[in-house]
Design a protein around this motif. Structure first.
Motif, PDB file in Angstrom:
ATOM      1  N   GLN A 156       0.834  -1.201   0.000  1.00 43.00           N
ATOM      2  CA  GLN A 156       0.000   0.000   0.000  1.00 43.00           C
ATOM      3  C   GLN A 156       0.872   1.255   0.000  1.00 43.00           C
ATOM      4  O   GLN A 156       0.631   2.184  -0.758  1.00 43.00           O
ATOM      5  CB  GLN A 156      -0.892  -0.010   1.249  1.00 43.00           C
ATOM      6  N   GLU A 160       3.993   1.367  -0.932  1.00 46.01           N
ATOM      7  CA  GLU A 160       4.742   1.415  -2.189  1.00 46.01           C
ATOM      8  C   GLU A 160       3.901   1.986  -3.316  1.00 46.01           C
ATOM      9  O   GLU A 160       4.367   2.819  -4.096  1.00 46.01           O
ATOM     10  CB  GLU A 160       5.240   0.014  -2.557  1.00 46.01           C
ATOM     11  N   ALA A 161       2.642   1.539  -3.393  1.00 46.30           N
ATOM     12  CA  ALA A 161       1.778   2.034  -4.464  1.00 46.30           C
ATOM     13  C   ALA A 161       1.591   3.539  -4.329  1.00 46.30           C
ATOM     14  O   ALA A 161       1.659   4.277  -5.322  1.00 46.30           O
ATOM     15  CB  ALA A 161       0.436   1.315  -4.437  1.00 46.30           C
ATOM     16  N   ALA A 162       1.376   4.013  -3.108  1.00 50.79           N
ATOM     17  CA  ALA A 162       1.126   5.441  -2.911  1.00 50.79           C
ATOM     18  C   ALA A 162       2.392   6.256  -3.205  1.00 50.79           C
ATOM     19  O   ALA A 162       2.334   7.284  -3.878  1.00 50.79           O
ATOM     20  CB  ALA A 162       0.650   5.701  -1.479  1.00 50.79           C
ATOM     21  N   ARG A 163       3.529   5.785  -2.710  1.00 48.60           N
ATOM     22  CA  ARG A 163       4.778   6.503  -2.950  1.00 48.60           C
ATOM     23  C   ARG A 163       5.115   6.534  -4.441  1.00 48.60           C
ATOM     24  O   ARG A 163       5.619   7.510  -4.969  1.00 48.60           O
ATOM     25  CB  ARG A 163       5.934   5.877  -2.165  1.00 48.60           C
ATOM     26  N   THR A 164       4.803   5.424  -5.121  1.00 47.85           N
ATOM     27  CA  THR A 164       5.065   5.336  -6.555  1.00 47.85           C
ATOM     28  C   THR A 164       4.267   6.375  -7.334  1.00 47.85           C
ATOM     29  O   THR A 164       4.729   6.895  -8.340  1.00 47.85           O
ATOM     30  CB  THR A 164       4.724   3.915  -7.051  1.00 47.85           C
ATOM     31  N   LEU A 165       3.070   6.679  -6.840  1.00 46.18           N
ATOM     32  CA  LEU A 165       2.257   7.683  -7.523  1.00 46.18           C
ATOM     33  C   LEU A 165       2.808   9.094  -7.283  1.00 46.18           C
ATOM     34  O   LEU A 165       2.411  10.032  -7.968  1.00 46.18           O
ATOM     35  CB  LEU A 165       0.809   7.610  -7.036  1.00 46.18           C
ATOM     36  N   GLY A 166       3.678   9.230  -6.292  1.00 48.15           N
ATOM     37  CA  GLY A 166       4.282  10.531  -6.017  1.00 48.15           C
ATOM     38  C   GLY A 166       3.862  11.122  -4.681  1.00 48.15           C
ATOM     39  O   GLY A 166       4.266  12.225  -4.334  1.00 48.15           O
ATOM     40  N   LEU A 167       3.035  10.406  -3.916  1.00 47.78           N
ATOM     41  CA  LEU A 167       2.632  10.920  -2.612  1.00 47.78           C
ATOM     42  C   LEU A 167       3.827  10.931  -1.654  1.00 47.78           C
ATOM     43  O   LEU A 167       4.658  10.030  -1.692  1.00 47.78           O
ATOM     44  CB  LEU A 167       1.516  10.056  -2.002  1.00 47.78           C
ATOM     45  N   SER A 168       3.874  11.934  -0.799  1.00 44.74           N
ATOM     46  CA  SER A 168       4.953  12.019   0.189  1.00 44.74           C
ATOM     47  C   SER A 168       4.701  11.009   1.298  1.00 44.74           C
ATOM     48  O   SER A 168       3.632  10.389   1.371  1.00 44.74           O
ATOM     49  CB  SER A 168       5.013  13.424   0.775  1.00 44.74           C
ATOM     50  N   ARG A 169       5.682  10.882   2.170  1.00 48.11           N
ATOM     51  CA  ARG A 169       5.532   9.993   3.329  1.00 48.11           C
ATOM     52  C   ARG A 169       4.287  10.330   4.131  1.00 48.11           C
ATOM     53  O   ARG A 169       3.507   9.467   4.505  1.00 48.11           O
ATOM     54  CB  ARG A 169       6.760  10.142   4.248  1.00 48.11           C
ATOM     55  N   GLU A 176       1.644  12.259   3.218  1.00 47.31           N
ATOM     56  CA  GLU A 176       0.399  12.091   2.450  1.00 47.31           C
ATOM     57  C   GLU A 176       0.002  10.620   2.383  1.00 47.31           C
ATOM     58  O   GLU A 176      -1.179  10.269   2.478  1.00 47.31           O
ATOM     59  CB  GLU A 176       0.595  12.636   1.023  1.00 47.31           C
TER      60      GLU A 176
END
Ligand SMILES: Nc1ncnc2c1ncn2[C@@H]1O[C@H](COP(=O)(O)OP(=O)(O)OP(=O)(O)O)[C@@H](O)[C@H]1O
Ligand SMILES: [Mg+2]
Lengths: 215, 258
Positions: free
Chosen positions: A116, A118-127, A129
């Motif tokens: 979860q 990884e998917a969010a960080r991959t989209l560009g979300l910060s730690r 967010e």
């Protein structure tokens, strides 16, 4: 069993139960705040904050809550902390249960699948967010039941503040035993009221848990 | 920028503790190219892919996208800002989909565009509808992921990545977790992306798929690229014994399964 006596004194026990409920609610709120801060510290990037969080947890889980309460209430004035018994009860129990809640919340956050994040960080979300929008909403659902276990322990733990003369259920039972010499009836009555409080709380938590699981 | 390669990986090396997982890997990918990475389990395929968007930062070496170094050494704060920015340009699709279970399909797709690109709800909704139509799942927009099949989940995951309008898409065994009958629907979406000239790097165990859509195939083993070339060459007349061995074993296994 002296039913007449029970019928005579129960209104005073209801009043005492109200105090126990107040204690429980305030302690829960303080515990949740301490737990959230503790979990944030334990999961922080900063080694200093992590160490503070870990110390908090091991200190308050590693010593009897009663001793913590005594230090605060009886020892407090010596270092300039003046609290009445009720305040000391809420703060002492709240900070204590907060240490347990810290571990509950941390466990729930860590048990959210790493994919979860990884998917969010991959989209560009910060730690942050990612934490706020992806991890915490899922962790909240996971922590309802275990926090319920903490709250259950906390409600029973409020009996400890009888030792610093807060007039709640346990203290009230002791007081009436002093004048009636009927410990069986008096403790039974307070026990029944504890059970009622815990039963209702348990149902409320089960309801919250079901609601959170709807999807 | 005619002289700058689209994607360039230079002397990439990566260790987990004492374990050297990538050893001096060099790779350039042109815009619109589709590259397959094949190789035995543990050869470092995922690690290489995950190095491209800094999920698994390299121990040494460089990753460049359109003249911007992805894995720049920067002070922590600036580094975080930098990777959050460049990751928006790099879509990634995982083996296990990693859809957000607490959000609907719409929520999954619109989360990042709304937060990072400042899209309004209406704009983001339109974007979600557009991307879902592309993967053929318009009617699922208000479903939660738990109500979708594996193939549908993966198509939503692709739509979610595409909604950020990435410059390149990375696929890490996008169909490996799927029941065999659901593989084709995901492959079709990827083929369609290929026709639209999306730049893609695809880690896969499906040799037929690699052969049919990819421009180039890289064979990796033990952290090195053993050989690379057009699919016709790699699959028909590989130069290296290790490649032949791998393909032979793979064919035998595939035949055994069929
Ligand atoms: N986070 C990690 N910590 C330690 N070792 C790791 C980590 N990630 C991967 N490895 C190791 O690195 C090597 C390469 O792993 P990688 O996942 O890149 O292989 P792969 O080619 O993708 O394999 P597969 O086909 O099974 O997915 C393996 O030996 C693996 O155990
Ligand atoms: Mg892999």
């Amino acid at each position: 069993m002296d039913i007449d006596l029970i019928l005579r004194v129960y209104p005073f026990f209801l009043e005492a139960a109200l105090v126990t409920i107040q204690l429980s609610v305030l302690t829960t709120i303080l515990g949740l705040i301490c737990g959230a801060l503790g979990a944030a510290a334990r999961l922080s990037r900063s080694a200093v904050l992590r160490a503070i969080g870990a110390t908090y947890v091991s200190l308050f889980r590693g010593t009897p809550a009663l001793i913590q309460l005594f230090i605060l209430y009886f020892g407090g004035p010596q270092i300039g902390i003046q609290l009445d018994a009720f305040e000391a009860g809420v703060i002492g129990l709240g900070v204590n249960i907060g240490a347990y809640m810290t571990e509950t919340m941390r466990g729930a956050i860590l048990s959210v699948d790493k994919g979860q994040t990884e998917a969010a960080r991959t989209l560009g979300l910060s730690r942050w967010e990612t934490m706020r929008k992806v991890v915490l909403p899922q962790a909240m659902r996971l922590m309802i039941r275990p926090l319920g276990v903490n709250i259950n322990a906390l409600i029973k733990g409020t009996a400890l503040v009888a030792a610093i003369s807060v007039v709640e259920l346990t203290y009230t039972a002791q007081r009436y035993i002093g004048s009636t010499y009927k410990p069986f009836e008096m403790f039974l009555l307070s026990g029944a009221l504890y059970m009622l409080i815990i039963y209702i709380t348990g149902r409320a938590i089960a309801w919250l848990d079901r609601r959170a699981r709807i999807t | 920028m005619p002289d700058v390669p689209f994607i360039e990986i230079r002397h990439a090396a990566k260790s987990f503790g004492a374990l050297e997982v990538l050893k001096d890997i060099n790779l350039t990918v042109d815009r619109g190219q589709i590259v397959a990475i094949i190789g035995p389990s543990g050869s470092g395929k995922s690690t290489l892919l995950r190095a491209i968007n800094e999920l698994d930062p390299l121990t040494s070496g460089e990753v460049w996208l359109e003249g911007v170094q992805i894995n720049k050494k920067l002070p922590h704060r600036q580094y975080e800002k930098h990777v959050n920015q460049v990751r928006q340009d790099i879509g990634m699709v995982f083996q296990h989909f990693n859809l957000f279970p607490h959000l609907t399909v719409r929520g999954n797709i619109t989360l990042a565009p709304k937060m990072l690109k400042g899209l309004t709800t209406e704009e983001a909704d339109r974007l979600a509808e557009e991307q879902l139509a592309k993967v053929g799942l318009s009617e699922k927009i208000d479903e939660f992921p738990s109500r979708l099949s594996g193939g549908q989940k993966q198509r939503v995951a692709i739509a979610r990545a595409l909604a950020m309008k990435p410059k390149v898409m990375l696929f890490d065994e996008a169909t490996s977790a799927l029941d065999p009958e659901l593989v084709e629907e995901v492959n079709l979406v990827m083929k369609q992306l290929a026709e639209e000239h999306m730049t893609m790097i695809i880690v896969t165990h499906e040799m037929d798929f690699a052969a049919s859509v990819c421009d180039r195939v890289l064979f990796m083993d033990q952290g090195v690229v053993v050989e690379e070339g057009p699919p016709g060459v790699i699959f028909q007349t590989p130069a290296h014994e290790r490649t032949r061995n791998f393909l032979r074993k793979h064919l035998a296994r595939a035949a055994g399964q069929a």
